[in-house]
Design a protein around this motif. Structure first.
Motif: not given
Length: 372
Positions: A301, A309, A311-312, A314-315, A332, A358, A361-362, A366
């Motif tokens: 990020i 960014e 989320l998908d 980042l995954k 993260i 974010l 949330k990430t 994960i």
């Protein structure tokens, strides 16, 4: 209260609120605001910054470095034997120059008992319900950022090992002082490991008569010596990036030349690693992270732009990272601070809030939470 390391974290610096910028200008430039009035304004802003970090769901919070002008020079300038000199022209970043402040070593180095950042830590600890963290520049900064001509003690000029040894002792004393002040989570921003992965910076050091690979090894030794005697309940983190001034950068290049030293020679527990652009290279160096309790927080990020960014995406990046390091050893964080200098990056306070949200949330998506 869970203890660090956490799955979600941030590097440390935050955008300075306008009242802080105005107060610091009034105190340092206009001389119309006294020290106590400045402190009151900074205190209030720090309390609000801590509240915002806690509301985002972070379990480690900082003072945003609101009492500093630079991420590194303010700390270095308060070390015994160090001085900061203002000159005509600053250090070149990509398309912009830093303010012309130059650290110089005037006398034998030491960490003073009254270093102001000890009180900076104590204050943030007093106003948070979660884990207080402070970030300071790592020992390599006190060598990489000082020109040979600005090293005045003869013993340091004649023998770099004498300088490295005293830097290690100075930082060991700092680590103990922060621990005695209550700090259990200390971060050292040791970005020059990453600079020494940049072909241009490597060539510059060679031209100056210094082997960049030898410097990486000696920088790792300094860090190890500085932290090796820390108590078991003190966590040491290290942040690495390629420069961060008003959303610009100063270096590029993959971590490969320094990865083994970073992961296997420093003794550090947690690694904040810039990974927001191709300038950082691939994820392959993560394969050198030893199995166990060490943790890497890849900075997927960015803090350099306000674009948020997905989320998908980042995954998917963590899926790629997990091919080289155990996902259980990852977390993260943003790639750098939001304001490595008081000017800040070219993002808004709302951008900053959304980025921190974010991060949390990430971690929840994960790993199922910040403290897992």
């Amino acid at each position: 209260m869970p203890t660090p390391p956490y799955r979600a974290d941030h590097v440390g610096s935050l955008l300075r609120p306008e009242p802080v910028k105005a107060a610091r200008k009034a105190h340092y430039e206009d001389h119309t605001l006294d020290k106590e009035e400045l402190k009151e304004i900074e205190d209030e802003a720090i309390r609000e910054a801590v509240r915002q970090q806690e509301e985002a769901g972070l379990l480690a919070v900082t003072d945003g470095e609101f009492r500093r002008s630079f991420w590194h020079y303010d700390f270095m300038g308060e070390l015994s034997g160090f001085d900061l000199e203002e000159r005509d022209e600053g250090i070149q970043f990509h398309g912009v120059k830093l303010r012309p402040i130059f650290p110089t070593i005037k006398e034998k180095l030491d960490f003073p008992d009254d270093h102001p950042m000890l009180d900076h830590y104590r204050y943030v600890a007093s106003v948070t319900k979660v884990t207080p963290k402070i970030s300071i520049p790592g020992p390599s900064c006190c060598h990489f950022r000082v020109a040979k001509a600005d090293i005045h003690p003869k013993e340091y000029r004649d023998d770099p090992e004498a300088l490295f040894a005293d830097l290690a002792k100075t930082y060991a004393k700092a680590v103990k002082a922060f621990y005695d002040a209550g700090c259990r989570y200390l971060q050292m921003d040791d970005i020059f490991f990453a600079y020494l992965c940049d072909p241009k910076h490597r060539a510059a050091k060679k031209a100056d008569g210094q082997d960049p690979d030898w410097l990486i090894e000696r920088y790792a030794w300094m860090m190890h010596e500085a932290i090796k005697d820390r108590p078991d309940d003190m966590l040491i983190a290290m942040h690495m990036c390629r420069g961060n001034f008003a959303s610009t950068y100063a270096a590029e290049g993959a971590y490969d030349p320094a990865a083994d030293a970073i992961f296997n020679q420093t003794g550090v527990d947690v690694y904040f690693m810039e990974y927001d652009t191709e300038r950082a290279g691939g994820l392959e160096p993560l394969r050198l992270l030893p199995r166990g309790n060490k943790r890497v927080l890849p900075g997927f990020i960015t803090t350099k732009t306000g674009d948020l960014e997905k989320l998908d995406d980042l995954k998917r990046k963590f899926d790629a990272a997990s091919k080289f390091a155990d996902i259980a050893q990852l977390g993260i964080a943003p790639q750098c601070g939001f304001a490595s200098t008081e000017e800040g990056n070219k993002v808004t306070a709302d951008d900053q809030r959304r980025k921190l949200d974010l991060v949390v949330k990430t971690a929840e998506a994960i790993w199922g939470g910040v403290d897992r």
